[in-house]
Write an enzyme that holds these catalytic residues in place. Structure first.
Site, PDB file in Angstrom:
ATOM      1  N   ARG A  18       0.935  -1.105   0.011  1.00 28.20           N
ATOM      2  CA  ARG A  18      -0.077   0.000   0.063  1.00 28.20           C
ATOM      3  C   ARG A  18       0.797   1.229  -0.156  1.00 28.20           C
ATOM      4  O   ARG A  18       0.214   2.344  -0.179  1.00 28.20           O
ATOM      5  CB  ARG A  18      -0.951  -0.148   1.323  1.00 28.20           C
ATOM      6  CG  ARG A  18      -2.156  -0.971   0.978  1.00 28.20           C
ATOM      7  CD  ARG A  18      -2.809  -1.405   2.319  1.00 28.20           C
ATOM      8  NE  ARG A  18      -1.981  -2.398   2.956  1.00 28.20           N
ATOM      9  CZ  ARG A  18      -2.468  -2.813   4.362  1.00 28.20           C
ATOM     10  NH1 ARG A  18      -3.513  -2.576   4.791  1.00 28.20           N
ATOM     11  NH2 ARG A  18      -1.595  -3.743   5.228  1.00 28.20           N
ATOM     12  N   LYS A  25       8.645  -2.079   3.728  1.00 29.92           N
ATOM     13  CA  LYS A  25       7.815  -0.942   4.535  1.00 29.92           C
ATOM     14  C   LYS A  25       8.759  -0.722   5.641  1.00 29.92           C
ATOM     15  O   LYS A  25       8.757   0.412   6.127  1.00 29.92           O
ATOM     16  CB  LYS A  25       6.544  -1.634   4.835  1.00 29.92           C
ATOM     17  CG  LYS A  25       5.880  -1.057   5.870  1.00 29.92           C
ATOM     18  CD  LYS A  25       4.340  -1.110   6.024  1.00 29.92           C
ATOM     19  CE  LYS A  25       3.755  -2.558   6.212  1.00 29.92           C
ATOM     20  NZ  LYS A  25       2.409  -2.361   6.441  1.00 29.92           N
ATOM     21  N   ARG A 337      30.292  23.609   6.602  1.00 29.05           N
ATOM     22  CA  ARG A 337      30.121  22.242   6.280  1.00 29.05           C
ATOM     23  C   ARG A 337      31.204  21.443   6.450  1.00 29.05           C
ATOM     24  O   ARG A 337      32.240  21.995   6.438  1.00 29.05           O
ATOM     25  CB  ARG A 337      29.487  21.739   4.748  1.00 29.05           C
ATOM     26  CG  ARG A 337      30.492  22.636   3.901  1.00 29.05           C
ATOM     27  CD  ARG A 337      29.967  22.569   2.371  1.00 29.05           C
ATOM     28  NE  ARG A 337      30.802  23.211   1.504  1.00 29.05           N
ATOM     29  CZ  ARG A 337      31.713  22.275   0.774  1.00 29.05           C
ATOM     30  NH1 ARG A 337      31.723  21.010   0.976  1.00 29.05           N
ATOM     31  NH2 ARG A 337      32.381  23.047  -0.157  1.00 29.05           N
ATOM     32  N   ASN A 381      40.852  39.546  10.605  1.00 28.22           N
ATOM     33  CA  ASN A 381      39.528  39.961   9.878  1.00 28.22           C
ATOM     34  C   ASN A 381      39.671  39.623   8.259  1.00 28.22           C
ATOM     35  O   ASN A 381      40.533  39.831   7.728  1.00 28.22           O
ATOM     36  CB  ASN A 381      39.598  41.344  10.171  1.00 28.22           C
ATOM     37  CG  ASN A 381      38.219  42.246   9.444  1.00 28.22           C
ATOM     38  OD1 ASN A 381      37.335  42.089  10.202  1.00 28.22           O
ATOM     39  ND2 ASN A 381      38.406  42.433   8.167  1.00 28.22           N
ATOM     40  N   ALA A 427      43.164  45.209  -0.533  1.00 20.09           N
ATOM     41  CA  ALA A 427      42.088  44.907  -1.374  1.00 20.09           C
ATOM     42  C   ALA A 427      42.170  44.580  -2.847  1.00 20.09           C
ATOM     43  O   ALA A 427      43.087  45.222  -3.372  1.00 20.09           O
ATOM     44  CB  ALA A 427      40.982  45.904  -0.951  1.00 20.09           C
TER      45      ALA A 427
HETATM   46  C1  UD1 Z   1      -2.416  -6.348  11.043  1.00 18.36           C
HETATM   47  C2  UD1 Z   1      -3.794  -6.814  11.653  1.00 18.36           C
HETATM   48  C3  UD1 Z   1      -4.702  -6.211  12.298  1.00 18.36           C
HETATM   49  C4  UD1 Z   1      -4.323  -5.025  12.911  1.00 18.36           C
HETATM   50  C5  UD1 Z   1      -3.024  -4.251  12.190  1.00 18.36           C
HETATM   51  C6  UD1 Z   1      -2.527  -3.185  13.321  1.00 18.36           C
HETATM   52  C7  UD1 Z   1      -3.364  -9.276  10.650  1.00 18.36           C
HETATM   53  C8  UD1 Z   1      -4.155 -10.227   9.784  1.00 18.36           C
HETATM   54  N1  UD1 Z   1      -4.118  -8.128  10.941  1.00 18.36           N
HETATM   55  O1  UD1 Z   1      -3.237  -5.677   9.882  1.00 18.36           O
HETATM   56  O2  UD1 Z   1      -5.805  -7.024  12.721  1.00 18.36           O
HETATM   57  O3  UD1 Z   1      -5.356  -4.010  13.304  1.00 18.36           O
HETATM   58  O4  UD1 Z   1      -2.174  -4.999  11.899  1.00 18.36           O
HETATM   59  O5  UD1 Z   1      -1.129  -2.546  12.546  1.00 18.36           O
HETATM   60  O6  UD1 Z   1      -2.556  -9.559  11.485  1.00 18.36           O
HETATM   61  N2  UD1 Z   1       3.922  -9.541   8.033  1.00 18.36           N
HETATM   62  C9  UD1 Z   1       4.888 -10.603   7.740  1.00 18.36           C
HETATM   63  N3  UD1 Z   1       4.585 -11.656   7.248  1.00 18.36           N
HETATM   64  C10 UD1 Z   1       3.683 -11.788   6.532  1.00 18.36           C
HETATM   65  C11 UD1 Z   1       2.706 -10.742   6.130  1.00 18.36           C
HETATM   66  C12 UD1 Z   1       2.823  -9.530   7.236  1.00 18.36           C
HETATM   67  O7  UD1 Z   1       6.009 -10.494   8.440  1.00 18.36           O
HETATM   68  O8  UD1 Z   1       3.386 -12.763   5.481  1.00 18.36           O
HETATM   69  C13 UD1 Z   1       4.348  -8.445   8.849  1.00 18.36           C
HETATM   70  C14 UD1 Z   1       4.472  -7.065   7.987  1.00 18.36           C
HETATM   71  O9  UD1 Z   1       5.842  -6.904   7.589  1.00 18.36           O
HETATM   72  C15 UD1 Z   1       3.913  -6.054   8.933  1.00 18.36           C
HETATM   73  C16 UD1 Z   1       3.145  -6.966  10.187  1.00 18.36           C
HETATM   74  O10 UD1 Z   1       3.457  -8.125   9.803  1.00 18.36           O
HETATM   75  O11 UD1 Z   1       4.979  -5.516   9.804  1.00 18.36           O
HETATM   76  C17 UD1 Z   1       1.648  -6.448   9.851  1.00 18.36           C
HETATM   77  O12 UD1 Z   1       1.186  -6.908   8.563  1.00 18.36           O
HETATM   78  P1  UD1 Z   1       0.303  -5.803   7.867  1.00 18.36           P
HETATM   79  O13 UD1 Z   1       0.160  -6.271   6.321  1.00 18.36           O
HETATM   80  O14 UD1 Z   1       0.854  -4.403   7.943  1.00 18.36           O
HETATM   81  O15 UD1 Z   1      -0.973  -6.068   8.345  1.00 18.36           O
HETATM   82  P2  UD1 Z   1      -2.126  -5.165   8.522  1.00 18.36           P
HETATM   83  O16 UD1 Z   1      -3.131  -5.188   7.233  1.00 18.36           O
HETATM   84  O17 UD1 Z   1      -1.823  -3.755   8.968  1.00 18.36           O
HETATM   85 CA    CA Z   2       0.010  -2.826   9.324  1.00 18.78          CA
END
Ligand code: UD1
Ligand code: CA
Length: 511
Positions: A18, A25, A337, A381, A427
């Site tokens: 996203r 991310k 710098r 100066n 100067a």
């Molecule tokens: C998730 C939660 C949601 C919560 C929100 C809070 C789930 C299904 N949903 O949604 O309930 O409200 O976080 O921020 O868990 N990640 C992995 N491996 C994967 C997928 C994700 O390591 O296969 C990691 C991502 O890098 C991220 C974290 O898990 O840091 C959360 O994943 P993300 O896709 O951001 O979940 P949300 O849709 O935000």
């Molecule tokens: Ca998230």
């Protein structure tokens, strides 16, 4: 704080679709650090048994940040959801650890104190899972906490799966949990990808725990900012804002003054002494250290600087990797710098650039000057428009200027060159040779005045224009003035004037 029974798991394998970015991310920055670094730093004070990060996208880059912080890494490939990530982490956790704190890598505002509170609550209760939740005014996009009548948690329902009734729930899942490990594993094994994203959701483990008769609690965060996740660019901006606000509040509580604080940007590692005033639009970046009683005026940007006490930085100055001793003054519109160093009371004025140079105590360089690779002794100066010509096309060469030297305006110092203590430079000089102490150096063409020359030239320029109409009758009559005729006559007369000027020069040389 010490949590020897807890292992921390950070879920950081996701791509961050996203964000529409080529960068994973958790490598995005907010509040002056990468998201993942914030999360790890929040965990370190807990002194847990260990910290494991589940990595995937750009694992090498993530690892470069995590290794120095002592975090173990395990690769999740492919990434099949938060529940799958936790299954992958299982291998790294071993069987001896009792509890786990799980955090997403994209919720960087969480505080150590809050995590400690979550751990304490979980350990003291009979719950198999304790969720950190929050009440949000804008809960959409988050999973929601569905509670039972007794107040315990029934399930987490993802935004896409909410029923019409559930949509009004404002308590959200932060994705930060404390789990009793041996209760969690059997539930993870039963996760199914029957959801919008066809993934294994860690959130589904909550309902599965309930189904096997376990208790799940949720701790509502007192500061809802702490749970904000970064799924979009707008989220990143909001989280950055929250970090900056937090940092400013800390500094103001410690005695730092700010005008229009919301316009001031300060990185997390910056330290500032009391009674220092920051004006609107100031940026203090990197590992800058600012002393007490300083004024940093509007629009100035300081990064990785050391500034001692009672320093004045006037508007719109840019100072990086440099050192300003006590009572120095810089700007407006100055650029310091790469190891510029001002000793006590030195002053640098408008449109002055200083690079890798030391300006001794009370040195003044107030206008339109470039000082590079120079050492300048105390109380010298530096006149307006002085330039150290430090670069010869291949190498950077040093300029050494002694104490109490007077450098006249518009002096070029062709390096390498040395100027002795107490010397004067006239100067407009182009200094190519060393100047002994207390000498006067004049290195420019001698001035010649030619009395009356300018008046004579004006007369000559005017004269041919008067003569032209006299010749006109000789020409064939023409109803309209010929185009360009005036231009041509002007050209002729200019040629004559030039010849006259040449003659005048010759005469004056003979004299
Ligand atoms: C998730 C939660 C949601 C919560 C929100 C809070 C789930 C299904 N949903 O949604 O309930 O409200 O976080 O921020 O868990 N990640 C992995 N491996 C994967 C997928 C994700 O390591 O296969 C990691 C991502 O890098 C991220 C974290 O898990 O840091 C959360 O994943 P993300 O896709 O951001 O979940 P949300 O849709 O935000
Ligand atoms: Ca998230």
């Amino acid at each position: 704080m010490a949590l020897p029974d807890f292992a921390v798991v950070i879920l950081a394998a996701g791509k961050g679709t996203r964000l529409k970015s080529s960068l994973a991310k958790v490598l995005h920055r907010a509040g002056g650090r990468t998201l993942i670094e914030h999360v790890v730093r929040a965990c370190l004070p807990l002194k847990p048994r260990g910290i494991v990060a589940v990595v995937g996208h750009q694992a090498a880059e993530v690892s470069a940040i995590l290794k120095p912080l002592g975090v173990r890494m395990i690769v999740q490939e492919p990434q099949r959801g938060t529940g799958h990530a936790m299954l992958v982490a299982r291998r790294a956790l071993g069987s001896s650890v009792k509890y786990s704190i799980v955090l997403p890598g994209d919720a960087p505002l969480v505080r150590s104190e809050t995590l400690a509170e979550l751990a304490r609550l979980h350990q003291q209760s009979t719950a198999s899972a304790t969720i950190l939740s929050a009440e949000l005014a804008q809960p959409s996009s988050y999973g929601r906490i569905v509670r039972r009548e007794d107040g315990t948690v029934q399930a987490i329902v993802e935004d896409a799966a909410l029923s019409a009734d559930q949509r009004s729930i404002s308590e959200i899942n932060s994705s930060i949990y404390a789990f009793t490990i041996n209760k969690l594993w059997p539930c993870l094994a039963r996760l199914r990808p029957d959801n919008a994203r066809r993934e294994l959701y860690l959130t589904d483990a909550i309902a599965l725990l309930r189904a096997q008769g376990d208790i799940v609690h949720a701790l509502v965060a007192t500061d809802a900012d702490e749970v904000l996740g970064c799924n979009t660019r707008a989220d990143l901006a909001a989280v950055d804002l929250a970090f900056r606000r937090r940092k400013r509040a800390e500094l103001m509580a410690a005695g730092v003054g700010m005008l229009m604080p919301e316009s001031i940007l300060i990185d997390p590692d910056v330290a500032i002494g009391p009674d220092t005033l920051l004006e609107p639009g100031v940026q203090l970046l990197g590992k800058s250290r600012i002393g007490a009683g300083c004024t940093i005026r509007t629009g100035s940007i300081l990064s990785d600087v050391t500034v001692e006490d009672r320093v004045l930085v006037k508007p719109y100055s840019v100072v990086s990797s440099s050192y300003l001793s006590a009572e120095t003054q810089v700007g407006p519109f100055a650029h310091l710098r790469d190891a510029a160093r001002l000793l006590k009371g030195a002053r640098v004025g408008n449109f002055v650039e200083v690079k890798k140079s030391v300006l001794g105590e009370r040195v003044k360089a107030m206008h339109l000057t470039y000082l590079g690779d120079a050492r300048i002794g105390r109380e010298t100066n530096v006149g307006a428009g002085t330039i150290t010509c430090n670069y010869d096309g291949a190498n950077k060469n040093p300029t050494s200027i002694g104490r109490r030297v007077f450098i006249g305006s518009d002096t070029a110092l062709v390096a390498p060159v040395k100027v002795g203590d107490g010397a004067y430079i006239a100067a407009g000089s182009t200094v190519t040779e060393n100047i002994p102490s207390d000498a006067l150096a004049i290195a420019r063409g001698r001035q010649v005045n030619k009395p009356g020359w300018a008046a004579a030239r004006r007369r000559e320029l005017a004269a041919p224009a008067k003569r032209t109409p006299a010749r006109k009758p000789k020409r064939k009559a023409s109803p309209r003035p010929r185009p360009h005729s005036r231009v041509r006559s002007a050209r002729v007369s200019r040629g004559k004037a030039a010849a006259a000027a040449r003659r005048a020069r010759k005469r004056s040389r003979r004299r």
